[in-house]
Write a protein that holds these residues in place. Structure first.
Motif, PDB file in Angstrom:
ATOM      1  N   GLY A 151       1.455   6.729  15.577  1.00 36.92           N
ATOM      2  CA  GLY A 151       0.636   5.691  15.530  1.00 36.92           C
ATOM      3  C   GLY A 151       0.772   4.874  14.424  1.00 36.92           C
ATOM      4  N   GLU A 211      -1.474  -0.717  10.764  1.00 38.14           N
ATOM      5  CA  GLU A 211      -2.365  -0.765   9.193  1.00 38.14           C
ATOM      6  C   GLU A 211      -3.614  -1.379   9.745  1.00 38.14           C
ATOM      7  OE1 GLU A 211      -0.686   0.967   8.124  1.00 38.14           O
ATOM      8  OE2 GLU A 211       1.518   0.453   8.311  1.00 38.14           O
ATOM      9  N   LYS A 224      -8.313  11.914  15.982  1.00 39.96           N
ATOM     10  CA  LYS A 224      -7.891  13.029  15.062  1.00 39.96           C
ATOM     11  C   LYS A 224      -8.427  12.876  13.706  1.00 39.96           C
ATOM     12  CE  LYS A 224      -3.063  13.502  16.317  1.00 39.96           C
ATOM     13  NZ  LYS A 224      -1.763  13.604  15.886  1.00 39.96           N
ATOM     14  N   ASN A 235       0.431   7.018  19.770  1.00 37.79           N
ATOM     15  CA  ASN A 235      -0.845   7.168  18.955  1.00 37.79           C
ATOM     16  C   ASN A 235      -1.231   5.825  18.514  1.00 37.79           C
ATOM     17  OD1 ASN A 235      -1.350   9.710  19.969  1.00 37.79           O
ATOM     18  ND2 ASN A 235      -0.393  10.482  17.987  1.00 37.79           N
ATOM     19  N   HIS A 257      -4.549   5.798   0.216  1.00 32.76           N
ATOM     20  CA  HIS A 257      -4.490   6.648  -1.201  1.00 32.76           C
ATOM     21  C   HIS A 257      -3.648   5.592  -2.073  1.00 32.76           C
ATOM     22  CE1 HIS A 257      -5.911   9.814   1.133  1.00 32.76           C
ATOM     23  NE2 HIS A 257      -5.535  10.875   0.078  1.00 32.76           N
ATOM     24  N   LYS A 313       7.989  13.625  18.246  1.00 33.14           N
ATOM     25  CA  LYS A 313       7.315  12.306  18.202  1.00 33.14           C
ATOM     26  C   LYS A 313       7.978  11.591  17.342  1.00 33.14           C
ATOM     27  CE  LYS A 313       3.370  12.796  16.139  1.00 33.14           C
ATOM     28  NZ  LYS A 313       1.975  13.100  15.932  1.00 33.14           N
ATOM     29  N   GLY A 355       2.205   2.352  11.234  1.00 36.16           N
ATOM     30  CA  GLY A 355       2.524   0.755  11.090  1.00 36.16           C
ATOM     31  C   GLY A 355       1.592  -0.355  11.600  1.00 36.16           C
ATOM     32  N   PHE A 403       0.851  -1.345  -0.044  1.00 39.36           N
ATOM     33  CA  PHE A 403      -0.042  -0.154  -0.164  1.00 39.36           C
ATOM     34  C   PHE A 403       0.930   1.244   0.078  1.00 39.36           C
ATOM     35  CE2 PHE A 403       0.753  -1.352   4.480  1.00 39.36           C
ATOM     36  CZ  PHE A 403       1.457  -0.312   5.126  1.00 39.36           C
TER      37      PHE A 403
HETATM   38  O1  V47 Z   1       2.106   3.987   8.952  1.00 39.73           O
HETATM   39  C1  V47 Z   1       1.101   4.503   4.123  1.00 39.73           C
HETATM   40  C2  V47 Z   1       0.182   4.750   6.155  1.00 39.73           C
HETATM   41  C3  V47 Z   1       1.024   5.826   8.187  1.00 39.73           C
HETATM   42  C4  V47 Z   1      -0.186   5.182   2.875  1.00 39.73           C
HETATM   43  O2  V47 Z   1       0.669   9.315  15.135  1.00 39.73           O
HETATM   44  C5  V47 Z   1      -0.621   5.315   4.073  1.00 39.73           C
HETATM   45  O3  V47 Z   1       0.026  11.606  15.257  1.00 39.73           O
HETATM   46  C6  V47 Z   1      -2.668   6.119   3.186  1.00 39.73           C
HETATM   47  O4  V47 Z   1       0.930   7.135  10.947  1.00 39.73           O
HETATM   48  N1  V47 Z   1      -2.222   5.821   1.604  1.00 39.73           N
HETATM   49  C7  V47 Z   1       1.930   6.861   8.603  1.00 39.73           C
HETATM   50  N2  V47 Z   1      -1.903   5.960   4.140  1.00 39.73           N
HETATM   51  C8  V47 Z   1       1.231   8.057   8.991  1.00 39.73           C
HETATM   52  C9  V47 Z   1       0.657   8.048  10.322  1.00 39.73           C
HETATM   53  C10 V47 Z   1       0.464   9.179  11.293  1.00 39.73           C
HETATM   54  C11 V47 Z   1       0.333  10.546  10.445  1.00 39.73           C
HETATM   55  C12 V47 Z   1      -0.425  11.564  11.215  1.00 39.73           C
HETATM   56  C13 V47 Z   1      -0.170  11.518  12.740  1.00 39.73           C
HETATM   57  C14 V47 Z   1       0.232  10.438  13.267  1.00 39.73           C
HETATM   58  C15 V47 Z   1       0.513  10.443  14.845  1.00 39.73           C
HETATM   59  C16 V47 Z   1       0.466   9.268  12.418  1.00 39.73           C
HETATM   60  O5  V47 Z   1       0.649   5.990   6.888  1.00 39.73           O
HETATM   61  C17 V47 Z   1       1.819   4.508   7.590  1.00 39.73           C
HETATM   62  C18 V47 Z   1       0.743   3.775   6.920  1.00 39.73           C
HETATM   63  O6  V47 Z   1      -0.280   3.384   7.811  1.00 39.73           O
HETATM   64  N3  V47 Z   1       0.285   5.139   4.773  1.00 39.73           N
HETATM   65  N4  V47 Z   1       1.135   4.666   2.914  1.00 39.73           N
HETATM   66  C19 V47 Z   1      -1.066   5.348   1.580  1.00 39.73           C
HETATM   67  N5  V47 Z   1      -0.697   5.171   0.295  1.00 39.73           N
END
Ligand code: V47
Length: 369
Positions: free
Chosen positions: A178, A182, A292, A217, A257, A143, A180, A76
């Motif tokens: 937060g 999934e 959030k 998170n 996405h 963070k 990983g 993904f």
């Molecule tokens: O672990 C990866 C996701 C995460 C795609 O803790 C995708 O405050 C959508 O975890 N389409 C990273 N999602 C982002 C994340 C995050 C973001 C904002 C705040 C916090 C927080 C954490 O993004 C990855 C994965 O689950 N991800 N590829 C994608 N194509």
């Protein structure tokens, strides 16, 4: 307050909520099955209002994605590259310093650091990264590193999990994002991210992180191959860990996405599903304070509406988000504080600028804190 619903299936769920009884998997499924989105939203809003009143939070933050080299290559993900592949990068400490200094006049309160699992980087690289950020931004909370990265670090540090977390904290780690998780489900893990730690291990590492006194998170990546039941069970598993540790601060639903990924044939999530997922999370996760609406993924307009469907936080100002934009997100790369406040006020809520621990930040004239 009396409430009536277009969908009669929602009435017994309201009764449960009023009686302070916990929703189960069947309730979660009934909420998802309901086409009465407004009814589900009103339930979620009731819980949101009882916890947070009219407050809606945001944080002034900066993202740093230190490397996109990753050995996990999840199906993904549009962000990851193999070492040596075109577009692969790893920042040096000097490059991280440069990025931080380029925004030094802004009152950044949180630096959010995540990257790929890059086998070439020694443990000291991560400690240097934290030390560099702490030196340049001594008042910001760092963070950093998802449970996936932390599991990897415990593997290479030679210090064991407790020693690794202590060393990271010593170098400046303040809390854990937060990512990983999934979908905490074996079927989805083996189909989409079999090289990454599985859900069992993610929960174990999270328990260790909470046990070390760090808050973290939790997320759910939705809108790909997972079933509704798998989503609901994911929430229940997070809730069970939270019962044991109390270490989760916020939950963030992440809308998948597809562009530039190996799942690019899949359609985007819908506005209905995005709002429903925020609302169901608020109702199922009765022991996680903050939900959030991550504007990067669902767009700033829908994130604003999500504040009336259970969300109490719009996350951050960000500016340099890479992971979702490489997968085709159409949202802007950053939002100014004024825009955050306009979205919140425009939805009838009171904006509260927060730090990483949801403590309100006193309004300032600008400049570095
Ligand atoms: O672990 C990866 C996701 C995460 C795609 O803790 C995708 O405050 C959508 O975890 N389409 C990273 N999602 C982002 C994340 C995050 C973001 C904002 C705040 C916090 C927080 C954490 O993004 C990855 C994965 O689950 N991800 N590829 C994608 N194509």
């Amino acid at each position: 307050m009396e409430m009536s619903f277009c969908d009669p299936a929602l009435a017994p769920i309201l009764d449960k909520i009023e009686a302070g009884r916990r929703l189960d998997v069947e309730d979660g499924m009934a909420l998802y099955a309901s086409s009465d989105l407004v009814g589900v939203g009103r339930l979620a809003d009731r819980v949101r209002q009882s916890r947070h009143g009219s407050r809606a939070y945001y944080v002034y933050n900066q993202h740093i994605n230190y490397t996109n080299v990753c050995r996990n290559r999840c199906r993904f993900c549009a962000f990851a590259r193999d070492a040596g592949e075109q577009g692969a990068y790893t920042y040096t400490a000097a490059e991280v310093r440069e990025r931080l200094l380029s925004r030094i006049d802004e009152p950044i309160r949180e630096v959010h650091i995540v990257g790929g699992v890059n086998p070439a980087l020694p443990f000291d690289y991560y400690l240097d990264l934290l030390t560099t950020v702490r030196e340049i931004r001594p008042h910001a909370v760092i963070k950093a590193f998802t449970a996936v990265e932390i599991d990897h670090l415990a593997g290479i540090s030679g210090l064991g999990m407790a020693g690794t977390l202590a060393a990271l904290e010593d170098a400046g780690l303040g809390m854990v994002p937060g990512g990983g998780a999934e979908v905490l489900n074996h079927r989805v893990w083996s189909a989409l991210f079999p090289r990454k730690i599985d859900g069992e291990r993610w929960l174990e590492v999270m328990a260790d992180i909470h046990g070390a006194g760090l808050s973290a998170n939790a997320t759910l990546l939705y809108g790909h191959i997972e079933t509704i039941e798998e989503r609901v069970r994911h929430l229940v598993r997070l809730r069970e860990l939270q019962d044991r540790t109390g270490g989760f601060s916020a939950f963030i639903p992440l809308a998948f996405h597809a562009e530039n990924t190996r799942l690019s044939h899949l359609p985007a999530t819908t506005g209905f599903d995005d709002l429903k997922t925020v609302a169901v999370a608020r109702l199922m996760l009765d022991n996680i304070d903050h939900i959030k609406a991550y504007w990067v993924m669902i767009g700033e307009k829908l994130a604003q509406v999500a504040l009336s469907f259970g969300a109490d936080d719009l996350d951050g100002t960000i500016v340099e988000e890479k992971i979702t934009h490489m997968a085709g997100a159409a949202s802007p790369k950053g939002l100014a504080r004024e825009e955050m406040e306009r979205l919140i006020t425009g939805a009838g809520f009171t904006p509260v600028e927060r730090d990483s621990f949801y403590r309100p930040v006193a309004a300032e004239a600008g400049g570095a804190p």
